[in-house]
Enzyme design. Structure first.
Site, PDB file in Angstrom:
ATOM      1  N   ASP A   1       2.040 -67.115 -24.340  1.00  0.00           N
ATOM      2  CA  ASP A   1       2.873 -66.203 -23.563  1.00  0.00           C
ATOM      3  C   ASP A   1       3.135 -66.812 -22.192  1.00  0.00           C
ATOM      4  O   ASP A   1       2.210 -67.326 -21.533  1.00  0.00           O
ATOM      5  CB  ASP A   1       2.165 -64.853 -23.419  1.00  0.00           C
ATOM      6  CG  ASP A   1       3.068 -63.796 -22.799  1.00  0.00           C
ATOM      7  OD1 ASP A   1       3.832 -63.178 -23.561  1.00  0.00           O
ATOM      8  OD2 ASP A   1       2.999 -63.607 -21.575  1.00  0.00           O
TER       9      ASP A   1
ATOM     10  N   ASN B   1      12.318 -63.100 -13.933  1.00  0.00           N
ATOM     11  CA  ASN B   1      13.565 -62.342 -14.076  1.00  0.00           C
ATOM     12  C   ASN B   1      13.910 -61.586 -12.795  1.00  0.00           C
ATOM     13  O   ASN B   1      15.071 -61.540 -12.372  1.00  0.00           O
ATOM     14  CB  ASN B   1      13.454 -61.353 -15.239  1.00  0.00           C
ATOM     15  CG  ASN B   1      13.634 -62.024 -16.591  1.00  0.00           C
ATOM     16  OD1 ASN B   1      14.338 -63.012 -16.704  1.00  0.00           O
ATOM     17  ND2 ASN B   1      12.982 -61.492 -17.608  1.00  0.00           N
TER      18      ASN B   1
ATOM     19  N   HIS C   1      18.141 -62.924 -14.847  1.00  0.00           N
ATOM     20  CA  HIS C   1      17.897 -63.073 -16.281  1.00  0.00           C
ATOM     21  C   HIS C   1      18.398 -64.403 -16.830  1.00  0.00           C
ATOM     22  O   HIS C   1      17.849 -64.906 -17.817  1.00  0.00           O
ATOM     23  CB  HIS C   1      18.544 -61.911 -17.038  1.00  0.00           C
ATOM     24  CG  HIS C   1      17.836 -60.606 -16.829  1.00  0.00           C
ATOM     25  ND1 HIS C   1      16.684 -60.267 -17.507  1.00  0.00           N
ATOM     26  CD2 HIS C   1      18.102 -59.564 -16.000  1.00  0.00           C
ATOM     27  CE1 HIS C   1      16.270 -59.069 -17.121  1.00  0.00           C
ATOM     28  NE2 HIS C   1      17.119 -58.618 -16.203  1.00  0.00           N
TER      29      HIS C   1
ATOM     30  N   ASP D   1      16.165 -66.818 -19.143  1.00  0.00           N
ATOM     31  CA  ASP D   1      16.573 -67.449 -20.401  1.00  0.00           C
ATOM     32  C   ASP D   1      16.340 -68.954 -20.355  1.00  0.00           C
ATOM     33  O   ASP D   1      15.889 -69.561 -21.338  1.00  0.00           O
ATOM     34  CB  ASP D   1      18.050 -67.173 -20.681  1.00  0.00           C
ATOM     35  CG  ASP D   1      18.329 -65.695 -20.961  1.00  0.00           C
ATOM     36  OD1 ASP D   1      17.353 -64.946 -21.193  1.00  0.00           O
ATOM     37  OD2 ASP D   1      19.512 -65.311 -20.940  1.00  0.00           O
TER      38      ASP D   1
ATOM     39  N   GLU E   1       8.987 -63.263 -24.315  1.00  0.00           N
ATOM     40  CA  GLU E   1       8.505 -64.544 -23.774  1.00  0.00           C
ATOM     41  C   GLU E   1       7.293 -65.051 -24.543  1.00  0.00           C
ATOM     42  O   GLU E   1       6.554 -65.908 -24.040  1.00  0.00           O
ATOM     43  CB  GLU E   1       8.166 -64.386 -22.289  1.00  0.00           C
ATOM     44  CG  GLU E   1       6.958 -63.516 -21.979  1.00  0.00           C
ATOM     45  CD  GLU E   1       7.282 -62.031 -21.872  1.00  0.00           C
ATOM     46  OE1 GLU E   1       6.497 -61.318 -21.237  1.00  0.00           O
ATOM     47  OE2 GLU E   1       8.317 -61.594 -22.416  1.00  0.00           O
TER      48      GLU E   1
END
Length: 353
Positions: free
Chosen positions: A229, A237, A242, A246, A272
């Site tokens: 993770d 973010n 965002h 990404d 994630e």
């Protein structure tokens, strides 16, 4: 799960099919124009200026159709090509006779109609084509040949026409086989990979993992499951947007993939979070591999926007005994990941077997 919805996948494949059809039609226009140029020379050599002029007009019509297709004016281009073939084939068949074989060019329309998108008009178009074909046959029985040719010339012309039609049928058939194969590959990719990361999606990872686990159980070999993770992903973010988030997912995906061994499986589990299956790895081996991944990611910041974003990842490792169901192994790997997060993140924690 796959981030590309079924409707989007279907739309993409449909778009590929339409683009392939119009590209094929544009190439046919070029091919047909070259054929008309050949016949222009043939009829000029045979001293038949009227037939040569017909091919000059046809050559211009195909050039116009090619130009219209390039401008996406598809309907007038198709009508122009239909008119050219019907009039040209019909006129030449009547003037030169059925034995010349010019009528064979009408048969090329069968495949063009069959693969077109206008399926609801296909039956009508094919019925019309059949009537034209039969009508030409009947007309040549009633109307005397305007330009009779020597038998050897008629035979050579017929063989040339047959050859050209065979080449066109072969080309269009092969072209569509290739395009169908590409569409199938694209659809298969959409169904098995995560659109953002390029890794296996959750559903396909589970399919592949079950096969690897069954093989490991038969062989009695070790296998380890890992959940990874990205640390503080929400802050990425919130602080950078965002798009940067990404980019971080793509960045970590590439770094993880680059550290895999042959036979290892890597997928995007959700958000994630990533999942790995490591065949042939016991607990120490899996922990060592994950530690190498963790260190590599920690010293490889992500370039996003105007700056570099430091990235770390936490790992939860679960060596899988043969009698542990996959779902339970995922829960235990998730518990180990949770402990890694609680211990400060950017670390590898292994669950007890």
């Amino acid at each position: 799960m796959n981030t590309t919805p079924p409707s989007a996948a279907a739309a993409a494949v449909t778009g590929m099919s339409r683009a392939a059809f119009w590209l094929m039609l544009r190439r046919i226009a070029v091919f047909a124009g070259c054929v008309d140029l050949i016949y222009l020379v043939v009829f000029f050599v045979l001293g038949m200026p009227v037939m040569a002029i017909v091919n000059v007009v046809s050559l211009g019509m195909y050039a116009a159709a090619w130009h219209l297709l390039g401008q996406r004016r598809n309907l007038p281009a198709v009508l122009l090509m239909w008119t050219e073939v019907l009039v040209h084939a019909g006129l030449c068949t009547v003037l030169l006779g059925w034995a010349s074989g010019v009528h064979y060019f009408l048969l090329v329309f069968i495949s063009a109609v069959a693969v077109s998108r206008a399926a609801r008009h296909a039956t009508t178009a094919l019925a019309f084509l059949l009537l034209v074909y039969l009508g030409l046959d009947a007309a040549t029985q009633l109307i005397p040949i305007r330009y009779p040719l020597p038998n050897e010339v008629t035979t050579a012309l017929r063989w040339l026409n047959i050859t050209v039609v065979f080449v066109m049928f072969g080309y269009t058939g092969r072209y569509y086989v290739q395009r169908v194969a590409e569409a199938e590959a694209r659809l298969r990719e959409m169904a098995t990979t995560d659109a953002m990361s390029g890794l296996w999606n959750r559903r396909h990872f589970l399919t592949l993992a079950q096969g690897q686990i069954e093989r490991a159980r038969r062989d009695g070999s070790a296998v380890a499951l890992v959940l990874a993770d990205i640390d503080h992903f929400k802050q990425v973010n919130d602080r950078h947007g965002h798009d940067a988030g990404d980019r971080v997912i793509q960045h970590v995906s590439g770094l993880l993939h680059g550290q895999l061994r042959a036979g290892d499986l890597l997928g995007r589990w959700g958000g994630e979070e990533f999942i790995l299956l490591l065949p042939g790895c016991d607990a120490p081996g899996a922990a060592q591999l994950c530690e190498r991944m963790r260190a590599h990611i920690a010293r490889s910041p992500c370039e996003a926007g105007a700056g570099m974003i430091p990235v770390t990842v936490s790992f939860g490792v679960m060596p899988m005994p043969v009698d542990v169901p996959f779902e339970q192994a995922v829960q235990q790997a998730d518990a180990a990941l949770y402990r890694a997060k609680g211990a400060g993140r950017n670390r590898v924690v292994a669950a007890a077997a």
